[in-house]
Design a protein around this motif. Structure first.
Motif, PDB file in Angstrom:
ATOM      1  N   MET A 155       0.943  -1.097  -0.060  1.00 55.95           N
ATOM      2  CA  MET A 155       0.077  -0.009  -0.041  1.00 55.95           C
ATOM      3  C   MET A 155       0.778   1.338   0.162  1.00 55.95           C
ATOM      4  O   MET A 155       0.593   2.374  -0.628  1.00 55.95           O
ATOM      5  CB  MET A 155      -1.036   0.103   1.286  1.00 55.95           C
ATOM      6  N   VAL A 156       2.028   1.104   0.700  1.00 58.03           N
ATOM      7  CA  VAL A 156       2.992   2.430   0.791  1.00 58.03           C
ATOM      8  C   VAL A 156       3.282   2.750  -0.819  1.00 58.03           C
ATOM      9  O   VAL A 156       3.333   3.807  -1.453  1.00 58.03           O
ATOM     10  CB  VAL A 156       4.226   1.887   1.439  1.00 58.03           C
ATOM     11  N   ALA A 157       3.646   1.335  -1.461  1.00 60.62           N
ATOM     12  CA  ALA A 157       3.804   1.586  -2.997  1.00 60.62           C
ATOM     13  C   ALA A 157       2.927   2.372  -3.656  1.00 60.62           C
ATOM     14  O   ALA A 157       3.067   3.240  -4.568  1.00 60.62           O
ATOM     15  CB  ALA A 157       4.409   0.136  -3.425  1.00 60.62           C
ATOM     16  N   LYS A 158       1.774   1.995  -3.441  1.00 53.35           N
ATOM     17  CA  LYS A 158       0.566   2.428  -4.228  1.00 53.35           C
ATOM     18  C   LYS A 158       0.335   4.063  -3.885  1.00 53.35           C
ATOM     19  O   LYS A 158       0.222   4.817  -4.879  1.00 53.35           O
ATOM     20  CB  LYS A 158      -0.748   1.596  -3.851  1.00 53.35           C
ATOM     21  N   LEU A 159       0.540   4.384  -2.654  1.00 50.70           N
ATOM     22  CA  LEU A 159       0.355   5.731  -2.035  1.00 50.70           C
ATOM     23  C   LEU A 159       1.432   6.503  -2.762  1.00 50.70           C
ATOM     24  O   LEU A 159       1.394   7.691  -3.189  1.00 50.70           O
ATOM     25  CB  LEU A 159       0.430   5.761  -0.813  1.00 50.70           C
ATOM     26  N   ARG A 161       2.972   5.735  -5.661  1.00 51.04           N
ATOM     27  CA  ARG A 161       2.818   5.794  -7.262  1.00 51.04           C
ATOM     28  C   ARG A 161       1.596   7.067  -7.229  1.00 51.04           C
ATOM     29  O   ARG A 161       1.505   7.648  -8.475  1.00 51.04           O
ATOM     30  CB  ARG A 161       2.287   4.425  -7.566  1.00 51.04           C
ATOM     31  N   LEU A 162       0.916   7.048  -6.437  1.00 50.39           N
ATOM     32  CA  LEU A 162      -0.195   8.076  -6.747  1.00 50.39           C
ATOM     33  C   LEU A 162       0.070   9.632  -6.231  1.00 50.39           C
ATOM     34  O   LEU A 162      -0.754  10.714  -6.219  1.00 50.39           O
ATOM     35  CB  LEU A 162      -1.631   7.578  -5.934  1.00 50.39           C
ATOM     36  N   GLY A 163       1.177   9.614  -5.596  1.00 55.29           N
ATOM     37  CA  GLY A 163       1.574  10.940  -5.257  1.00 55.29           C
ATOM     38  C   GLY A 163       1.136  11.529  -3.869  1.00 55.29           C
ATOM     39  O   GLY A 163       0.816  12.779  -3.743  1.00 55.29           O
ATOM     40  N   TYR A 164       0.548  10.732  -3.084  1.00 52.30           N
ATOM     41  CA  TYR A 164      -0.064  10.900  -2.061  1.00 52.30           C
ATOM     42  C   TYR A 164       0.723  11.321  -0.348  1.00 52.30           C
ATOM     43  O   TYR A 164       0.195  11.568   0.407  1.00 52.30           O
ATOM     44  CB  TYR A 164      -1.436  10.228  -1.657  1.00 52.30           C
ATOM     45  N   LEU A 165       1.924  10.797  -0.715  1.00 50.31           N
ATOM     46  CA  LEU A 165       2.922  10.761   0.566  1.00 50.31           C
ATOM     47  C   LEU A 165       3.828  12.127   0.518  1.00 50.31           C
ATOM     48  O   LEU A 165       4.112  12.234  -0.733  1.00 50.31           O
ATOM     49  CB  LEU A 165       3.565   9.587   0.664  1.00 50.31           C
ATOM     50  N   GLN A 166       4.368  12.383   1.561  1.00 53.00           N
ATOM     51  CA  GLN A 166       5.332  13.413   1.644  1.00 53.00           C
ATOM     52  C   GLN A 166       6.732  12.899   1.863  1.00 53.00           C
ATOM     53  O   GLN A 166       6.840  11.765   2.370  1.00 53.00           O
ATOM     54  CB  GLN A 166       5.410  14.471   2.820  1.00 53.00           C
ATOM     55  N   PRO A 167       7.742  13.447   1.019  1.00 56.40           N
ATOM     56  CA  PRO A 167       8.960  12.808   1.147  1.00 56.40           C
ATOM     57  C   PRO A 167       9.555  13.332   2.622  1.00 56.40           C
ATOM     58  O   PRO A 167       9.224  14.319   3.112  1.00 56.40           O
ATOM     59  CB  PRO A 167       9.894  13.559   0.121  1.00 56.40           C
ATOM     60  N   LEU A 168      10.284  12.438   3.074  1.00 59.85           N
ATOM     61  CA  LEU A 168      10.801  12.637   4.544  1.00 59.85           C
ATOM     62  C   LEU A 168      11.961  13.370   4.597  1.00 59.85           C
ATOM     63  O   LEU A 168      12.969  12.986   3.965  1.00 59.85           O
ATOM     64  CB  LEU A 168      11.205  11.137   5.167  1.00 59.85           C
ATOM     65  N   MET A 418       2.874  -4.125  -8.602  1.00 57.37           N
ATOM     66  CA  MET A 418       1.860  -3.907  -9.846  1.00 57.37           C
ATOM     67  C   MET A 418       1.888  -2.504 -10.146  1.00 57.37           C
ATOM     68  O   MET A 418       1.840  -1.468  -9.364  1.00 57.37           O
ATOM     69  CB  MET A 418       0.642  -4.292  -9.008  1.00 57.37           C
ATOM     70  N   THR A 419       1.269  -2.254 -11.276  1.00 56.71           N
ATOM     71  CA  THR A 419       0.723  -1.138 -12.051  1.00 56.71           C
ATOM     72  C   THR A 419      -0.784  -0.792 -11.655  1.00 56.71           C
ATOM     73  O   THR A 419      -1.314  -1.764 -10.772  1.00 56.71           O
ATOM     74  CB  THR A 419       0.450  -0.944 -13.604  1.00 56.71           C
ATOM     75  N   GLU A 420      -1.331   0.302 -11.778  1.00 56.80           N
ATOM     76  CA  GLU A 420      -2.615   0.328 -11.169  1.00 56.80           C
ATOM     77  C   GLU A 420      -3.421  -0.554 -12.028  1.00 56.80           C
ATOM     78  O   GLU A 420      -4.533  -0.964 -11.662  1.00 56.80           O
ATOM     79  CB  GLU A 420      -2.984   1.829 -11.610  1.00 56.80           C
ATOM     80  N   ASP A 421      -3.508  -0.630 -13.461  1.00 59.48           N
ATOM     81  CA  ASP A 421      -4.166  -1.583 -14.132  1.00 59.48           C
ATOM     82  C   ASP A 421      -4.052  -2.981 -13.708  1.00 59.48           C
ATOM     83  O   ASP A 421      -5.102  -3.826 -13.493  1.00 59.48           O
ATOM     84  CB  ASP A 421      -3.576  -1.595 -15.778  1.00 59.48           C
ATOM     85  N   GLU A 422      -2.850  -3.471 -13.446  1.00 56.83           N
ATOM     86  CA  GLU A 422      -2.561  -4.836 -12.691  1.00 56.83           C
ATOM     87  C   GLU A 422      -3.544  -4.890 -11.370  1.00 56.83           C
ATOM     88  O   GLU A 422      -4.234  -5.988 -11.272  1.00 56.83           O
ATOM     89  CB  GLU A 422      -1.136  -5.120 -12.704  1.00 56.83           C
ATOM     90  N   GLU A 423      -3.299  -3.881 -10.676  1.00 59.78           N
ATOM     91  CA  GLU A 423      -3.960  -4.009  -9.326  1.00 59.78           C
ATOM     92  C   GLU A 423      -5.444  -4.367  -9.452  1.00 59.78           C
ATOM     93  O   GLU A 423      -6.284  -5.185  -8.814  1.00 59.78           O
ATOM     94  CB  GLU A 423      -3.554  -2.973  -8.266  1.00 59.78           C
ATOM     95  N   ARG A 424      -5.902  -3.511 -10.454  1.00 59.91           N
ATOM     96  CA  ARG A 424      -7.529  -3.220 -10.570  1.00 59.91           C
ATOM     97  C   ARG A 424      -7.815  -4.790 -11.323  1.00 59.91           C
ATOM     98  O   ARG A 424      -8.949  -5.284 -10.757  1.00 59.91           O
ATOM     99  CB  ARG A 424      -7.780  -2.288 -11.712  1.00 59.91           C
ATOM    100  N   ALA A 425      -6.927  -5.222 -12.071  1.00 58.45           N
ATOM    101  CA  ALA A 425      -7.352  -6.717 -12.806  1.00 58.45           C
ATOM    102  C   ALA A 425      -7.623  -7.792 -11.636  1.00 58.45           C
ATOM    103  O   ALA A 425      -8.246  -8.526 -11.662  1.00 58.45           O
ATOM    104  CB  ALA A 425      -6.601  -7.123 -13.835  1.00 58.45           C
ATOM    105  N   TRP A 426      -6.441  -7.687 -10.906  1.00 62.18           N
ATOM    106  CA  TRP A 426      -6.169  -8.583  -9.655  1.00 62.18           C
ATOM    107  C   TRP A 426      -7.272  -8.491  -8.742  1.00 62.18           C
ATOM    108  O   TRP A 426      -7.804  -9.447  -8.316  1.00 62.18           O
ATOM    109  CB  TRP A 426      -4.942  -8.667  -9.197  1.00 62.18           C
ATOM    110  N   ASN A 427      -7.804  -7.497  -8.489  1.00 60.27           N
ATOM    111  CA  ASN A 427      -8.873  -7.243  -7.462  1.00 60.27           C
ATOM    112  C   ASN A 427      -9.910  -7.664  -7.959  1.00 60.27           C
ATOM    113  O   ASN A 427     -10.812  -8.306  -7.177  1.00 60.27           O
ATOM    114  CB  ASN A 427      -8.891  -5.684  -7.050  1.00 60.27           C
ATOM    115  N   ASP A 428     -10.395  -7.597  -9.216  1.00 59.84           N
ATOM    116  CA  ASP A 428     -11.595  -7.733  -9.763  1.00 59.84           C
ATOM    117  C   ASP A 428     -11.577  -9.535  -9.645  1.00 59.84           C
ATOM    118  O   ASP A 428     -12.723  -9.907  -9.580  1.00 59.84           O
ATOM    119  CB  ASP A 428     -11.565  -7.356 -11.460  1.00 59.84           C
TER     120      ASP A 428
END
Length: 436
Positions: A155-159, A161-168, A418-428
């Motif tokens: 989930m850290v990798a996903k966050l 990837r989406l630009g939702y975290l601050q660099p430390l 995973m890429t976003e597309d891969e994650e979406r496909a696996w979740n489906d």
């Protein structure tokens, strides 16, 4: 990931001593100027690094960099002010608890050390569920209400990837720089720890009650054995359940294709449709296994070691013969937090031995802080010398169980990045199993 709350009288004595020690030690970050620009540098960490005699050489947390390049920070935030408040969103039962007061001794020590009040919230039961809760605010550029959160590695990798975290700003995390164990630096999900520092780690495998199974459990195939139909638990998070199923099919998750995922799904779906699984659980699987409502289930290692001590001595943990996984839960700072300086102070605090040791002695997970196991063993010896053999035995078991063995680590595999597309496909695919 995460454990039951229990505290022996001896633990209360040890934690009280820790509070006094930390109060006397002082805190570098708490002493910083409240102005937005630092007028002095953080004090040296209170605990110096010590070499662990049992640090595994395996690199389960240090695999190759992601296929997709992580979002690179444009700049690191300058030293922020201390406001006196921080909100920490974590998993349930993932911190030491004083059963008499319901308070958290290590957080009390942090507040006494820094004057920062901590709003500690057990907010994460499942990574995907929690992401759904905070994603609208993150996408809109609003504060989430949390200054520090503790998502799992993928989930850290996903966050990121989406630009939702601050660099430390690592200058504000001197304890991490000094005391982080080698296994937990430069992880696959965040090369260079640009956005995250580990909270705790553990293994993903199988927890079972041999008094209910009637035999030893060794394989993922046991979870699918019709003899246990209706008494088996699975994880509600796709990444863990699908990854173990892939390993059962002889496929390393990191190398898995969509076709491999489809084959794993079909195996799980066939079992689900014949009533094999009692349910798909987040952190709540613990109570079901401890109470004897499940005979066997996918499980986190630290939970089982704590369950043996406090709730059900019959349960056991095993890494499946086909292979298991290592998870790392991490402290990260979302974008647009309201108490940034306080967030750094809290994150830095956990990388002192005075905070990390009592945490491990309570929750029993694999600490990312070097030297913790040695201190737990020393505390066990001290307890035995004082005549408290019960607490000494418990500490010795925690020291042993909290650190994976070399044999276990040799059969541990990394997650797929995973890429976003891969994650979406696996979740489906996985949703069909859960709802099928």
């Amino acid at each position: 990931m995460r454990t039951r709350d229990h505290q022996s009288p001896r633990q209360a004595q040890v934690l009280a001593a820790v509070v006094l020690t930390i109060v006397l030690a002082g805190c570098g970050i708490a002493a910083q100027s409240p102005s937005p620009v630092a007028t002095n540098t953080p004090a040296p960490p209170s605990a110096q690094p010590s070499a662990s005699t049992a640090q595994p050489s395996a690199t389960a947390a240090q695999t190759s960099a992601p296929t997709d390049e992580p979002t690179q920070p444009a700049s690191v935030t300058p030293t922020p002010p201390i406001t006196g408040h921080v909100t920490f969103g974590n998993w349930p039962l993932y911190i030491d608890i004083d059963e008499d007061t319901g308070k958290y001794p290590t957080l009390k020590a942090f507040t006494e050390q820094t004057s920062i009040q901590v709003d500690y919230q057990e907010a994460i039961n499942d990574n995907t569920e929690f992401f759904g809760k905070i994603q609208p605010d993150l996408a809109a550029g609003r504060p989430t209400g949390y200054d520090v959160i503790a998502p799992s590695d993928w989930m850290v990798a996903k966050l990121i990837r989406l630009g939702y975290l601050q660099p430390l700003n690592k200058s504000l995390l001197p304890n991490f720089t000094a005391n982080a164990a080698d296994l937990f630096t430069n992880p696959w999900y965040d090369p260079g720890n640009v956005y995250s520092i580990p909270w705790q780690a553990g293994l993903v495998g199988i927890g079972y009650n041999p008094t209910l199974t009637g035999r030893e459990i060794t394989s993922f195939a046991d979870l699918l054995d019709p003899a246990f139909a209706g008494d088996v638990g699975m994880f509600s998070e796709m990444i863990d359940t699908m990854s173990l199923a892939l390993l059962a099919n002889g496929v390393h998750p990191a190398d898995a294709t969509l076709e491999d995922a489809q084959a794993a799904q079909q195996m799980l779906l066939a079992a689900a449709q014949r009533g094999q699984f009692q349910g798909f659980y987040g952190n709540d699987y613990y109570d079901q296994l401890a109470a004897g409502n499940l005979a066997l289930t996918i499980a986190w290692s630290g939970d089982i070691s704590q369950m043996q001590l406090w709730d059900n001595p019959d349960v056991k943990f095993v890494v499946p013969s086909e292979g298991g996984l290592m998870f790392v839960d991490n402290m990260v700072i979302p974008n647009n937090v309201e108490h940034l300086g306080d967030a750094y102070a809290l994150m830095n605090y956990w990388y002192s031995l005075d905070a990390a040791v009592p945490l491990t002695e309570y929750i029993g997970y694999y600490s990312p802080v070097a030297g913790v196991q040695e201190r737990v063993i020393a505390d066990s010896e001290a307890a035995r010398a004082d005549g408290d053999t019960e607490w000494a035995d418990q500490l010795l078991q925690i020291a042993h169980d909290s650190v994976p063995t070399q044999e276990q680590l040799q059969n541990i595999f990394p997650y797929k990045q995973m890429t976003e597309d891969e994650e979406r496909a696996w979740n489906d695919l996985f949703d069909v199993v859960v709802n099928g």
